[in-house]
Design an enzyme around this catalytic site. Structure first.
Site, PDB file in Angstrom:
ATOM      1  N   HIS A 149       0.853  -1.199   0.000  1.00  0.00           N
ATOM      2  CA  HIS A 149       0.000   0.000   0.000  1.00  0.00           C
ATOM      3  C   HIS A 149       0.885   1.244   0.000  1.00  0.00           C
ATOM      4  O   HIS A 149       1.776   1.372   0.832  1.00  0.00           O
ATOM      5  CB  HIS A 149      -0.900   0.024   1.240  1.00  0.00           C
ATOM      6  CG  HIS A 149      -2.121  -0.830   1.086  1.00  0.00           C
ATOM      7  ND1 HIS A 149      -3.335  -0.506   1.633  1.00  0.00           N
ATOM      8  CD2 HIS A 149      -2.310  -1.995   0.421  1.00  0.00           C
ATOM      9  CE1 HIS A 149      -4.227  -1.434   1.317  1.00  0.00           C
ATOM     10  NE2 HIS A 149      -3.624  -2.350   0.594  1.00  0.00           N
ATOM     11  N   TYR A 161      -9.347   5.975   7.072  1.00  0.00           N
ATOM     12  CA  TYR A 161      -9.485   6.403   8.469  1.00  0.00           C
ATOM     13  C   TYR A 161     -10.500   7.544   8.473  1.00  0.00           C
ATOM     14  O   TYR A 161     -10.258   8.575   7.840  1.00  0.00           O
ATOM     15  CB  TYR A 161      -8.144   6.912   9.007  1.00  0.00           C
ATOM     16  CG  TYR A 161      -7.094   5.837   9.234  1.00  0.00           C
ATOM     17  CD1 TYR A 161      -6.282   5.386   8.191  1.00  0.00           C
ATOM     18  CD2 TYR A 161      -6.897   5.290  10.500  1.00  0.00           C
ATOM     19  CE1 TYR A 161      -5.307   4.420   8.409  1.00  0.00           C
ATOM     20  CE2 TYR A 161      -5.919   4.320  10.728  1.00  0.00           C
ATOM     21  CZ  TYR A 161      -5.133   3.884   9.678  1.00  0.00           C
ATOM     22  OH  TYR A 161      -4.169   2.923   9.902  1.00  0.00           O
ATOM     23  N   PRO A 218      -4.185   1.542  18.509  1.00  0.00           N
ATOM     24  CA  PRO A 218      -3.912   0.970  17.184  1.00  0.00           C
ATOM     25  C   PRO A 218      -4.044   1.939  16.006  1.00  0.00           C
ATOM     26  O   PRO A 218      -3.773   1.545  14.865  1.00  0.00           O
ATOM     27  CB  PRO A 218      -4.952  -0.153  17.071  1.00  0.00           C
ATOM     28  CG  PRO A 218      -6.024   0.205  18.013  1.00  0.00           C
ATOM     29  CD  PRO A 218      -5.397   0.982  19.122  1.00  0.00           C
ATOM     30  N   LYS A 239       0.979   0.708  14.805  1.00  0.00           N
ATOM     31  CA  LYS A 239       2.379   0.649  15.241  1.00  0.00           C
ATOM     32  C   LYS A 239       2.703  -0.508  16.195  1.00  0.00           C
ATOM     33  O   LYS A 239       3.870  -0.844  16.379  1.00  0.00           O
ATOM     34  CB  LYS A 239       2.773   1.968  15.938  1.00  0.00           C
ATOM     35  CG  LYS A 239       2.896   3.142  14.995  1.00  0.00           C
ATOM     36  CD  LYS A 239       4.152   3.051  14.157  1.00  0.00           C
ATOM     37  CE  LYS A 239       4.113   3.915  12.937  1.00  0.00           C
ATOM     38  NZ  LYS A 239       4.076   3.198  11.676  1.00  0.00           N
ATOM     39  N   TYR A 282       3.951   6.992   9.431  1.00  0.00           N
ATOM     40  CA  TYR A 282       3.107   5.821   9.146  1.00  0.00           C
ATOM     41  C   TYR A 282       3.935   4.687   8.525  1.00  0.00           C
ATOM     42  O   TYR A 282       3.768   3.520   8.886  1.00  0.00           O
ATOM     43  CB  TYR A 282       1.949   6.220   8.206  1.00  0.00           C
ATOM     44  CG  TYR A 282       0.834   5.195   8.190  1.00  0.00           C
ATOM     45  CD1 TYR A 282      -0.282   5.322   9.015  1.00  0.00           C
ATOM     46  CD2 TYR A 282       0.905   4.077   7.362  1.00  0.00           C
ATOM     47  CE1 TYR A 282      -1.292   4.371   9.012  1.00  0.00           C
ATOM     48  CE2 TYR A 282      -0.098   3.121   7.353  1.00  0.00           C
ATOM     49  CZ  TYR A 282      -1.191   3.277   8.186  1.00  0.00           C
ATOM     50  OH  TYR A 282      -2.182   2.325   8.190  1.00  0.00           O
TER      51      TYR A 282
HETATM   52  P1  FAD Z   1       1.554 -10.515  22.323  1.00  0.00           P
HETATM   53  O1  FAD Z   1       1.063 -10.653  20.929  1.00  0.00           O
HETATM   54  O2  FAD Z   1       0.610 -10.064  23.368  1.00  0.00           O
HETATM   55  O3  FAD Z   1       2.181 -11.915  22.733  1.00  0.00           O
HETATM   56  C1  FAD Z   1       2.537 -12.223  24.059  1.00  0.00           C
HETATM   57  C2  FAD Z   1       2.461 -13.718  24.259  1.00  0.00           C
HETATM   58  O4  FAD Z   1       2.885 -14.022  25.588  1.00  0.00           O
HETATM   59  C3  FAD Z   1       1.042 -14.245  24.128  1.00  0.00           C
HETATM   60  O5  FAD Z   1       1.012 -15.344  23.241  1.00  0.00           O
HETATM   61  C4  FAD Z   1       0.647 -14.636  25.557  1.00  0.00           C
HETATM   62  O6  FAD Z   1      -0.254 -15.722  25.586  1.00  0.00           O
HETATM   63  C5  FAD Z   1       1.997 -14.972  26.153  1.00  0.00           C
HETATM   64  N1  FAD Z   1       2.017 -14.829  27.621  1.00  0.00           N
HETATM   65  C6  FAD Z   1       1.424 -13.877  28.371  1.00  0.00           C
HETATM   66  N2  FAD Z   1       1.653 -14.086  29.675  1.00  0.00           N
HETATM   67  C7  FAD Z   1       2.425 -15.189  29.754  1.00  0.00           C
HETATM   68  C8  FAD Z   1       2.984 -15.910  30.838  1.00  0.00           C
HETATM   69  N3  FAD Z   1       2.782 -15.528  32.113  1.00  0.00           N
HETATM   70  N4  FAD Z   1       3.724 -17.016  30.567  1.00  0.00           N
HETATM   71  C9  FAD Z   1       3.927 -17.409  29.277  1.00  0.00           C
HETATM   72  N5  FAD Z   1       3.408 -16.770  28.200  1.00  0.00           N
HETATM   73  C10 FAD Z   1       2.658 -15.670  28.444  1.00  0.00           C
HETATM   74  N6  FAD Z   1      -1.793  -3.563  16.747  1.00  0.00           N
HETATM   75  C11 FAD Z   1      -1.973  -2.993  15.577  1.00  0.00           C
HETATM   76  O7  FAD Z   1      -0.990  -2.490  15.006  1.00  0.00           O
HETATM   77  N7  FAD Z   1      -3.225  -3.005  14.986  1.00  0.00           N
HETATM   78  C12 FAD Z   1      -4.307  -3.576  15.595  1.00  0.00           C
HETATM   79  O8  FAD Z   1      -5.411  -3.577  15.055  1.00  0.00           O
HETATM   80  C13 FAD Z   1      -4.144  -4.151  16.835  1.00  0.00           C
HETATM   81  N8  FAD Z   1      -5.202  -4.718  17.495  1.00  0.00           N
HETATM   82  C14 FAD Z   1      -4.995  -5.242  18.738  1.00  0.00           C
HETATM   83  C15 FAD Z   1      -6.062  -5.798  19.453  1.00  0.00           C
HETATM   84  C16 FAD Z   1      -5.881  -6.329  20.734  1.00  0.00           C
HETATM   85  C17 FAD Z   1      -7.055  -6.922  21.492  1.00  0.00           C
HETATM   86  C18 FAD Z   1      -4.586  -6.304  21.334  1.00  0.00           C
HETATM   87  C19 FAD Z   1      -4.375  -6.881  22.718  1.00  0.00           C
HETATM   88  C20 FAD Z   1      -3.529  -5.766  20.600  1.00  0.00           C
HETATM   89  C21 FAD Z   1      -3.710  -5.230  19.322  1.00  0.00           C
HETATM   90  N9  FAD Z   1      -2.651  -4.674  18.576  1.00  0.00           N
HETATM   91  C22 FAD Z   1      -2.839  -4.126  17.377  1.00  0.00           C
HETATM   92  C23 FAD Z   1      -1.307  -4.677  19.070  1.00  0.00           C
HETATM   93  C24 FAD Z   1      -0.470  -5.807  18.485  1.00  0.00           C
HETATM   94  O9  FAD Z   1      -1.266  -6.929  18.259  1.00  0.00           O
HETATM   95  C25 FAD Z   1       0.608  -6.081  19.491  1.00  0.00           C
HETATM   96  O10 FAD Z   1       1.435  -4.930  19.549  1.00  0.00           O
HETATM   97  C26 FAD Z   1       1.453  -7.325  19.199  1.00  0.00           C
HETATM   98  O11 FAD Z   1       0.670  -8.472  19.359  1.00  0.00           O
HETATM   99  C27 FAD Z   1       2.642  -7.363  20.143  1.00  0.00           C
HETATM  100  O12 FAD Z   1       3.263  -8.596  20.070  1.00  0.00           O
HETATM  101  P2  FAD Z   1       3.972  -9.224  21.324  1.00  0.00           P
HETATM  102  O13 FAD Z   1       4.572 -10.499  20.840  1.00  0.00           O
HETATM  103  O14 FAD Z   1       4.818  -8.207  21.989  1.00  0.00           O
HETATM  104  O15 FAD Z   1       2.801  -9.510  22.386  1.00  0.00           O
HETATM  105  C1  PHB Z   2      -6.052  -3.696  10.936  1.00  0.00           C
HETATM  106  O1  PHB Z   2      -6.136  -4.033   9.738  1.00  0.00           O
HETATM  107  O2  PHB Z   2      -6.389  -4.441  11.852  1.00  0.00           O
HETATM  108  C2  PHB Z   2      -5.567  -2.333  11.262  1.00  0.00           C
HETATM  109  C3  PHB Z   2      -5.074  -1.534  10.248  1.00  0.00           C
HETATM  110  C4  PHB Z   2      -4.628  -0.252  10.541  1.00  0.00           C
HETATM  111  C5  PHB Z   2      -4.681   0.208  11.842  1.00  0.00           C
HETATM  112  C6  PHB Z   2      -5.162  -0.599  12.853  1.00  0.00           C
HETATM  113  C7  PHB Z   2      -5.627  -1.880  12.567  1.00  0.00           C
HETATM  114  O3  PHB Z   2      -4.272   1.472  12.107  1.00  0.00           O
END
Ligand code: FAD
Ligand code: PHB
Length: 390
Positions: free
Chosen positions: A72, A199, A291, A295, A383
């Site tokens: 994109h 957006y 979100p 980022k 972005y």
């Molecule tokens: P996570 O993906 O949270 O992974 C952490 C892992 O650690 C998980 O699998 C969990 O089960 C495990 N864990 C937790 N506690 C323990 C423990 N005590 N022992 C062992 N394992 C454990 N970002 C965007 O850019 N766009 C979005 O639309 C967006 N939507 C989101 C929606 C939700 C509901 C959430 C919570 C986040 C969203 N994010 C979004 C943010 C993005 O998904 C996260 O920044 C990304 O997942 C970060 O990755 P991570 O590996 O750091 O953490």
């Molecule tokens: C998504 O596709 O889930 C998405 C895309 C852009 C954003 C947040 C979420 O800023």
């Protein structure tokens, strides 16, 4: 059991770190609380920066991403009944639409194909001795207690994880804002309403039209924190989304049964520092962004970029200099992404307490943004992702 790096969490941060270490010949064990199916069932981010794509290439897991990801070169902002394009061309970079679920699936497949150990359903994970030379991690699985001795612990266990919570309160500073609304998201197998993400800032609230592929759409609407998914049958969701879009997008919207629906709260959060002796935090374990700027996942990947290089230098070459610089280096980039996500969230959402002045200022800023090449470029360069420092 013994390993060089104990990785807590098999989300994108933990899995990507594991893959980069494995390729550099550093031994790591991943401990995850959930099952692989549970981890893959979480629908989250969808937009990858070019730097994230480059890191996935380096990790050897970008084949399907290149075949199926959608490049994109801009986004659209909708307000006042019209849409305005913000192009990324002047940055020389673009983003790639490819879901977090797919990134995770590719990383899990690569790890399964290697000899590396991943323990799923590890309960009661506890971190010990990371302020000394001999850290350990213990957990329970299959009715037994287990222990892993290691040189380093990588806390990749997300916002609610055990790693950050294990740090003594006096050793950590946290900064937090909780926003007075959430995002209600719907995933459905319908073609996206437009080629680029939209957006929308509307008097009824923010809306986002995103996608996962040419046949799968992801939509969000700003909602009150008291709202429940059960309050939002598909018909009500799509009526609300349509009401917040410009006329052309509203009439182009194709609806279909939702295959996932969830509400996420919005938060800005940073924990400092990101290193405590032999424990290093990465991704959501250390910081959360709303979100709006897409980022969260990209920031997790950029932490892992620095962390993998630091741990390889320490474990393979015996050089701790990069570990010593890790926290400071990460946090400079983290704070800029936190600032951008806060700014874009503030610009695009309706705040219950904005008042008339706040509303007028928001309108003026949107008008400035689409009328000034400099302002549009500032949005675009954030972005697509700020550069890494090496
Ligand atoms: P996570 O993906 O949270 O992974 C952490 C892992 O650690 C998980 O699998 C969990 O089960 C495990 N864990 C937790 N506690 C323990 C423990 N005590 N022992 C062992 N394992 C454990 N970002 C965007 O850019 N766009 C979005 O639309 C967006 N939507 C989101 C929606 C939700 C509901 C959430 C919570 C986040 C969203 N994010 C979004 C943010 C993005 O998904 C996260 O920044 C990304 O997942 C970060 O990755 P991570 O590996 O750091 O953490
Ligand atoms: C998504 O596709 O889930 C998405 C895309 C852009 C954003 C947040 C979420 O800023």
């Amino acid at each position: 059991m013994r390993t060089q790096v104990a990785i807590i969490g098999a989300g994108p941060a933990g899995l990507l770190l594991g893959q980069l270490l494995q390729r550099a010949g550093v031994d790591a064990v991943i401990l995850e609380r959930q099952t692989p199916e549970y981890v893959l069932g979480r629908i989250r981010a969808g937009v990858l920066e070019q730097g994230t794509v480059a890191l996935l290439e380096e990790a050897g897991v970008a084949e399907r991403l290149h075949a199926e990801g959608l490049p994109h070169a801009g986004i659209e902002l909708a307000f006042g009944g019209r849409r305005h394009r913000i192009g990324f061309e002047a940055t020389g970079a673009h983003v790639t639409v490819y879901g977090q679920t797919e990134v995770t699936r590719d990383l899990m497949a690569a790890r399964a194909a290697s000899a590396a150990t991943t323990v799923y359903e590890a309960a009661d994970v506890a971190l010990h001795g990371f302020d000394g030379e001999r850290p350990r991690v213990t957990w329970r699985a299959g009715g037994h207690s287990h222990e892993l001795a290691c040189d380093w612990i990588a806390g990749c266990d997300g916002y609610h994880g055990v790693s950050r919570a294990s740090v003594p309160a006096g050793a950590i500073s946290t900064y937090e804002r909780v926003y007075p609304f959430g995002w209600l998201g719907v995933l459905c197998d319908t073609p996206p309403v437009s080629d680029e993400l939209i957006y929308a800032n509307h008097p009824r609230g923010f809306a986002l039209c995103s996608m996962r592929s040419r046949t799968r759409s992801r939509y969000y609407v700003q909602c009150g924190l008291e709202q429940k998914v059960e309050d939002w049958p598909d018909g009500r969701f799509f009526d609300e989304l349509r009401a917040r879009l410009d006329g052309a997008a509203a009439s182009a919207l194709v609806t279909g049964p939702s295959i996932e629906k969830s509400i996420a709260p919005l938060r800005s959060f940073v924990a400092e520092p990101m290193r405590f002796g032999r424990l290093l935090l990465a991704g959501d374990a250390a910081h959360i962004v709303p979100p709006t700027g897409a980022k969260g996942l990209n920031l997790a990947a950029s932490d892992v970029r620095y962390l993998s290089r630091a741990l390889v230098a320490a474990c393979r070459d015996g050089d701790p200099a990069e570990v010593d610089r890790y926290s400071e280096r990460c946090l400079r980039r983290v704070w800029k992404a936190v600032r951008f996500s806060w700014w874009f969230t503030t610009l695009m959402h309706r705040f219950p307490d904005a008042g008339e002045l706040g509303q007028k200022l928001q309108e003026a800023e949107l008008d400035y943004l689409v009328g000034s090449r400099a302002a549009a470029l500032a949005l675009a360069e954030n972005y697509v992702g700020l550069p890494f420092e090496d």
